[in-house]
Design a protein around this motif. Structure first.
Motif, PDB file in Angstrom:
ATOM      1  N   ILE A  31      45.415  35.081  46.046  1.00 57.41           N
ATOM      2  CA  ILE A  31      44.087  35.831  45.695  1.00 57.41           C
ATOM      3  C   ILE A  31      42.957  35.648  46.825  1.00 57.41           C
ATOM      4  N   ALA A  32      43.289  35.138  47.975  1.00 55.44           N
ATOM      5  CA  ALA A  32      42.351  34.786  48.842  1.00 55.44           C
ATOM      6  C   ALA A  32      43.072  34.388  50.130  1.00 55.44           C
ATOM      7  N   PRO A  72      37.100  30.222  40.974  1.00 52.07           N
ATOM      8  CA  PRO A  72      36.487  31.223  40.355  1.00 52.07           C
ATOM      9  C   PRO A  72      37.320  32.376  40.471  1.00 52.07           C
ATOM     10  N   VAL A  73      37.951  32.893  39.457  1.00 52.95           N
ATOM     11  CA  VAL A  73      38.848  34.240  39.579  1.00 52.95           C
ATOM     12  C   VAL A  73      37.866  35.543  39.002  1.00 52.95           C
ATOM     13  N   PHE A  95      39.201  50.514  40.642  1.00 49.20           N
ATOM     14  CA  PHE A  95      39.082  49.499  39.463  1.00 49.20           C
ATOM     15  C   PHE A  95      37.603  49.513  39.024  1.00 49.20           C
ATOM     16  N   GLU A  96      37.402  48.537  37.908  1.00 47.11           N
ATOM     17  CA  GLU A  96      35.994  48.093  37.709  1.00 47.11           C
ATOM     18  C   GLU A  96      35.858  46.632  37.184  1.00 47.11           C
ATOM     19  N   TYR A  97      34.804  46.117  37.640  1.00 48.71           N
ATOM     20  CA  TYR A  97      34.603  44.736  37.400  1.00 48.71           C
ATOM     21  C   TYR A  97      34.630  44.514  35.839  1.00 48.71           C
ATOM     22  N   VAL A  98      35.322  43.248  35.295  1.00 44.29           N
ATOM     23  CA  VAL A  98      35.210  42.935  33.971  1.00 44.29           C
ATOM     24  C   VAL A  98      34.444  41.639  33.951  1.00 44.29           C
ATOM     25  N   LYS A  99      35.021  40.563  34.438  1.00 43.21           N
ATOM     26  CA  LYS A  99      34.510  39.228  34.508  1.00 43.21           C
ATOM     27  C   LYS A  99      35.056  38.400  35.229  1.00 43.21           C
ATOM     28  N   THR A 100      34.246  37.253  35.805  1.00 45.19           N
ATOM     29  CA  THR A 100      34.739  36.016  36.320  1.00 45.19           C
ATOM     30  C   THR A 100      34.901  34.724  35.630  1.00 45.19           C
ATOM     31  N   ILE A 101      36.020  34.271  35.904  1.00 44.78           N
ATOM     32  CA  ILE A 101      36.515  33.082  34.977  1.00 44.78           C
ATOM     33  C   ILE A 101      36.431  31.800  36.071  1.00 44.78           C
ATOM     34  N   THR A 102      35.697  30.778  35.864  1.00 42.57           N
ATOM     35  CA  THR A 102      36.058  29.594  36.719  1.00 42.57           C
ATOM     36  C   THR A 102      36.616  28.540  35.868  1.00 42.57           C
ATOM     37  N   LYS A 103      37.731  28.018  36.509  1.00 44.21           N
ATOM     38  CA  LYS A 103      38.404  27.363  35.871  1.00 44.21           C
ATOM     39  C   LYS A 103      39.186  26.399  37.069  1.00 44.21           C
ATOM     40  N   LEU A 126      45.830  45.332  35.724  1.00 41.33           N
ATOM     41  CA  LEU A 126      44.708  44.565  36.131  1.00 41.33           C
ATOM     42  C   LEU A 126      44.828  44.153  37.688  1.00 41.33           C
ATOM     43  N   MET A 127      43.433  43.748  38.146  1.00 38.49           N
ATOM     44  CA  MET A 127      43.366  43.086  39.587  1.00 38.49           C
ATOM     45  C   MET A 127      42.705  41.960  39.592  1.00 38.49           C
ATOM     46  N   MET A 128      42.878  40.957  40.117  1.00 34.85           N
ATOM     47  CA  MET A 128      42.272  39.585  40.239  1.00 34.85           C
ATOM     48  C   MET A 128      41.862  39.216  41.839  1.00 34.85           C
TER      49      MET A 128
END
Length: 175
Positions: A31-32, A72-73, A95-103, A126-128
């Motif tokens: 993812i990075a 944070p994903v 794509f369109e942004y939905v949310k960021t989850i930090t875990k 989906l894309m992450m």
């Protein structure tokens, strides 16, 4: 209430360092990476919600092999067609942004679960990505050698509820 476990069948990651490279057959999904931005695309086979049911939740179950642990994903809903063997940094779907989850992401063949209810599109997936970029984690892909560590999407449904319009009185004029 019903639960459906869908195996991710198409997944790939793309990155700025290889703008024309396709990584759909890799066993890892990054993812990075330290040299720039990376994005992971994934989808499961087409899913049809049973008649009279609505989706109440969607969860991405994915194993991380290595990388950072507090990540944070960011999740995005993919809105156009793409193929596992054709997607590259230069040829990405919209794509369109939905949310960021930090875990705290557990690495070392440990399962991680993300609520993707609003990010999952049954047709396009989906894309992450890491948010902010350059926080690296390598997740297991659908091509990973151990089948039990391949990504899954868990869909939960429940009977649909029809909400009646608000009550506005009996239509009898007040005295």
């Amino acid at each position: 209430m019903a639960t459906f476990t869908l195996s991710v069948t198409d997944d790939a990651y793309v990155y700025t360092g290889g703008p024309t490279q396709n990584l759909g057959s890799n066993s890892a999904l990054n993812i990075a990476y330290t040299g720039g931005s990376a994005r992971v695309y994934m989808r499961a086979p087409s899913f049809t919600v049973p008649a009279g049911e609505v989706v109440t939740s969607a969860t991405l179950r994915i194993w991380a092999g290595s990388g950072a642990t507090n990540v944070p994903v960011a999740f995005y809903k993919v809105t156009s067609a793409w193929s596992e063997s054709g997607v590259t940094w230069e040829r990405q779907p919209s794509f369109e942004y939905v949310k960021t989850i930090t875990k705290t992401v557990s690495t070392g063949a440990t399962v991680n679960e993300f609520d993707i209810t609003n990010a999952f599109d049954a047709e396009h997936g989906l894309m992450m990505t890491a948010d902010p970029l350059r926080v690296s984690v390598a997740f297991r892909s659908a091509e990973y050698g151990t089948a039990s560590q391949r990504p899954q999407i868990i869909i939960e449904t429940a009977p649909g509820v029809i909400t009646p319009p608000p009550f506005r009185g009996w239509g009898i004029p007040a005295l």
